[in-house]
Scaffold this active site. Structure first.
Site: not given
Length: 328
Positions: A56, A203, A205, A207-209, A211-212
């Site tokens: 990283y 957890p 996805a 940032g998909l989850l 909702g932004k």
């Protein structure tokens, strides 16, 4: 903050941890000050588990954590898990004791630790999980006091099950979220039976989850959500959990509609994973103090209930199962 036992390590950690891939700069630029702010906000909110890796930011994430623990939070009871194995060509013959020593020595220097709390093999080739010599080498590092515990980070459920069968494996890190349910079928039951901890990564996805995101969202050129949607740089499952972005937007909209009052969609997504029996820690990332604080709040959420679980399953079955279930 709810606490859990981290598998065979025996350590007690917060159920919401902190993933620090973002702090390496692989999701766009993050200043040292902002990174330290995220670490401090997480610790202040009761987070006692940080997850990092030697790749990283080519060690930047490890160095930031090491500096924070030495200068900003000396004496803090924070368990740090790092990962190794992605600094070389992904061939089974590279996963040997000599390389393990080199990689862990570098991580010990970066983190400022004589003994590493938990070292995980970082999604190596499948053959590595079946090699007795690999586990013997890791046991040697434990005997020498270089590491206290070891685990694995996996891409597939088959890899997870193979690793769980080895008695020295303390934890398995796997992608687990409302869009990735396959680990619930076999991995979680096997881990519970063996006393192996499950560390749930990605957890949200990617940032998909939250909702932004929308069809108009643009990600930076240096952000893997821009350059790795097709898996051309590393396993596509690490980017949006392998979900097509357009399909993911529709699924995220439906998921947001399930969110109970008092929680954001992101908090509901984290709480849902955290409340699965057998999950030791969930490791969302954060690039700001507000994100870190919001993530930690999911660790005190009330049980989401049967109707919420049924809603998650319905979204998965209608929109996602055929797309991602067969491989992962």
């Amino acid at each position: 903050m709810q606490k859990r036992i981290l598998g065979r390590t025996g350590r007690i950690v917060s159920v919401i941890g902190l993933g620090t891939w973002q702090l390496g700069g692989d999701w766009g630029a993050v200043s040292d000050a902002d990174a330290t702010g995220v670490l401090a906000a997480s610790a202040d909110a009761g987070v006692t588990f940080f997850d990092t890796a030697d790749v990283y930011g080519d060690g930047r994430s490890e160095r930031l954590i090491g500096h924070f623990l030495a200068h900003d939070a000396p004496g803090a009871e924070i368990t740090v898990a790092t990962k190794m194995g992605r600094r070389v060509q992904q061939l089974p013959e590279n996963f040997v004791l000599a390389n393990f020593r080199e990689w862990t020595d570098r991580s010990r220097t970066n983190l400022g630790m004589d003994t590493l709390d938990l070292v995980q093999l970082h999604c190596p080739p499948s053959a590595v999980f079946d090699s007795g010599e690999v586990y013997d080498a890791l046991d040697t590092l434990v005997d020498e006091g270089v590491i206290k515990n070891y685990g694995v980070s996996v891409e597939t459920c088959d890899q997870a099950v193979a690793a769980i069968s080895h008695p020295g494996v303390a934890t398995v890190q796997i992608i687990l979220n409302a869009f990735r349910l396959k680990p619930l079928d076999e991995v979680l039951p096997a881990a519970r039976a063996a006393g192996v901890g499950i560390i749930a990564r990605v957890p949200l996805a990617s940032g998909l989850l939250t909702g932004k995101y929308s069809h108009e969202t643009v990600f930076a050129d240096s952000d893997h959500r821009n350059f790795n949607r097709d898996g051309s740089h590393f396993d596509v499952g690490e980017t949006f959990s392998g979900v097509d972005f357009e399909v993911g937007l529709q699924a995220a909209t439906e998921f947001a509609a399930l969110t109970p009052a008092g929680l954001t969609p992101a908090q509901a997504a984290l709480a849902w994973v955290a409340q699965i029996d057998g999950v030791s820690a969930v490791i969302p990332g954060a690039r700001s103090v507000a994100q870190a604080q919001g993530n930690a709040a999911a660790g005190v959420a009330e049980p989401l209930g049967v109707a919420f679980n049924e809603g998650v399953q319905d979204i998965y079955d209608r929109l996602l199962r055929e797309q991602i279930h067969p491989r992962w």
